[in-house]
Design a protein around this motif. Structure first.
Motif, PDB file in Angstrom:
ATOM      1  N   SER A  45      35.661  33.092  42.060  1.00 23.17           N
ATOM      2  CA  SER A  45      35.586  31.776  42.709  1.00 23.17           C
ATOM      3  C   SER A  45      34.389  31.762  43.649  1.00 23.17           C
ATOM      4  O   SER A  45      34.553  31.785  44.869  1.00 23.17           O
ATOM      5  CB  SER A  45      36.880  31.486  43.482  1.00 23.17           C
TER       6      SER A  45
ATOM      7  N   HIS B 163      45.833  39.539  44.879  1.00 18.65           N
ATOM      8  CA  HIS B 163      45.501  38.354  44.113  1.00 18.65           C
ATOM      9  C   HIS B 163      44.445  37.543  44.861  1.00 18.65           C
ATOM     10  O   HIS B 163      44.234  37.719  46.063  1.00 18.65           O
ATOM     11  CB  HIS B 163      46.766  37.519  43.880  1.00 18.65           C
ATOM     12  N   ASP B 164      43.763  36.659  44.135  1.00 17.93           N
ATOM     13  CA  ASP B 164      42.711  35.858  44.754  1.00 17.93           C
ATOM     14  C   ASP B 164      43.229  35.036  45.925  1.00 17.93           C
ATOM     15  O   ASP B 164      42.528  34.841  46.921  1.00 17.93           O
ATOM     16  CB  ASP B 164      42.083  34.921  43.712  1.00 17.93           C
ATOM     17  N   THR B 165      44.467  34.545  45.823  1.00 17.19           N
ATOM     18  CA  THR B 165      45.033  33.750  46.912  1.00 17.19           C
ATOM     19  C   THR B 165      45.140  34.562  48.192  1.00 17.19           C
ATOM     20  O   THR B 165      44.812  34.079  49.284  1.00 17.19           O
ATOM     21  CB  THR B 165      46.417  33.218  46.515  1.00 17.19           C
TER      22      THR B 165
ATOM     23  N   PHE C  79      41.698  35.041  49.714  1.00 13.87           N
ATOM     24  CA  PHE C  79      41.297  33.862  50.475  1.00 13.87           C
ATOM     25  C   PHE C  79      41.982  33.845  51.837  1.00 13.87           C
ATOM     26  O   PHE C  79      41.352  33.510  52.853  1.00 13.87           O
ATOM     27  CB  PHE C  79      41.645  32.585  49.706  1.00 13.87           C
ATOM     28  N   ALA C  80      43.267  34.189  51.868  1.00 15.10           N
ATOM     29  CA  ALA C  80      44.008  34.188  53.128  1.00 15.10           C
ATOM     30  C   ALA C  80      43.430  35.206  54.105  1.00 15.10           C
ATOM     31  O   ALA C  80      43.291  34.923  55.303  1.00 15.10           O
ATOM     32  CB  ALA C  80      45.487  34.476  52.864  1.00 15.10           C
TER      33      ALA C  80
END
Length: 313
Positions: free
Chosen positions: A258, A166-168, A171-172
């Motif tokens: 994003s 997932h995008d989250t 990012f992590a």
């Protein structure tokens, strides 16, 4: 006899009466850099309300407005001040939303690298011995590779392990990749300062009265080594933002859904030689502006917290 009343001034009033605030007020460069940084942060935080358009709302995009020049050009439109990209997205609005992503990744990665570097540097300098040698050898190995290469390797490994993440999570992985390439500077800085602090009288006195070593490290030594760490962290925020932009430009940064400043620069680079210069020039200028303002603030903070430089200025 009446009790003596406590002083009315708090920490805020002491700050405004101190040397750091005086140094800031008397430095035009620091004031201008702070204003630029505040405007960028304000526009990034409140992009949903400040931006004239939502560049990522597909329902509002018009392909007929794609690749429009800035408003002052003959073919430009007033509602698109800095022009549009190949999908009809407003460049000014995309800069605000992209700056939010770049700042979030930069600040989070620096915070994580500070936590890792300060903890390992404090442990290495205070404990010494084999622990110190082991941590410093790891630092030597990390320093033998460029930071961007380390970030590329970690980010690539993370994407290979989680291809459908997932995008989250993406990012992590990006934040961890940048943080693991920056923590060495904090570790080496804190270690050197801790080696000096641990031989001072207040540390020896705490040991004599039986204070636990962990308490000495956290309550006494740590606050006295945080000054240079703050300066280094301020400067490395700009470096982390540039690293994130570099990774995004190479296609391994933030997810395409994003886009950050680096992604906007990469998209605009495809149209640079066809005449649509504004698609890549304005995101690049925003990146330079943010990095320059943060670096100037870091230079000012370094001078303001150094009593030797204050005395000679």
């Amino acid at each position: 006899m009446s009790a003596v009343s406590p002083p009315t001034g708090g920490s805020v009033s002491r700050f405004f009466a101190g040397d750091v605030w005086h140094s800031f007020r008397t430095s035009p460069v620091a004031i201008v850099a702070a204003l630029i940084a505040l405007v960028c942060v304000f526009c990034a935080l409140f992009a949903n309300w400040v931006a004239p358009h939502n560049p990522f709302d597909l329902a509002t995009l018009e392909l007929s407005d794609a690749r429009l020049p800035p408003a002052w050009e003959p073919d430009g439109k007033a509602k698109y001040l800095l022009g549009t990209d190949d999908q009809g997205r407003d460049i000014l609005s995309a800069l605000m939303f992209g700056t939010r992503i770049s700042l979030a990744v930069g600040l989070a990665s620096v915070l994580l690298s500070v936590v890792i570097g300060v903890a390992l540097g404090l442990l290495s300098g205070f404990v010494g011995g084999r622990v110190d040698a082991f941590i410093m050898r790891i630092c030597d190995v990390m320093l033998s590779f460029p930071a961007i290469l380390i970030a590329l390797l970690i980010d690539g490994a993370g994407r290979a392990m989680f291809p459908n993440a997932h995008d989250t999570l993406a990012f992590a992985v990006l934040i961890v990749a940048i943080a693991l390439s920056f923590w060495v500077q904090y570790a080496r800085t804190v270690r050197g300062l801790t080696l000096v602090e641990r031989n001072k009288e207040y540390v020896q006195a705490a040991r004599v009265i039986g204070v636990h070593p962990w308490r000495i490290m956290l309550r006494h030594v740590l606050p006295n080594v945080m000054g240079p760490v703050m300066v280094l962290a301020t400067i490395q925020v700009a470096l982390a933002i540039i690293t994130e932009a570099t990774l995004s430009f190479l296609g391994v940064g933030v997810p395409p859904t994003s886009p950050s400043l680096g992604t906007l620069i990469r998209v605009g680079n495809d149209f640079l030689f066809s005449g649509e210069w504004w698609i890549t020039i304005f995101p690049g200028a925003m990146l330079v502006l943010i990095a320059l303002s943060v670096n100037l603030l870091g230079d000012w903070l370094r001078d303001a917290l150094n009593p030797r430089l204050r005395s000679t200025s």
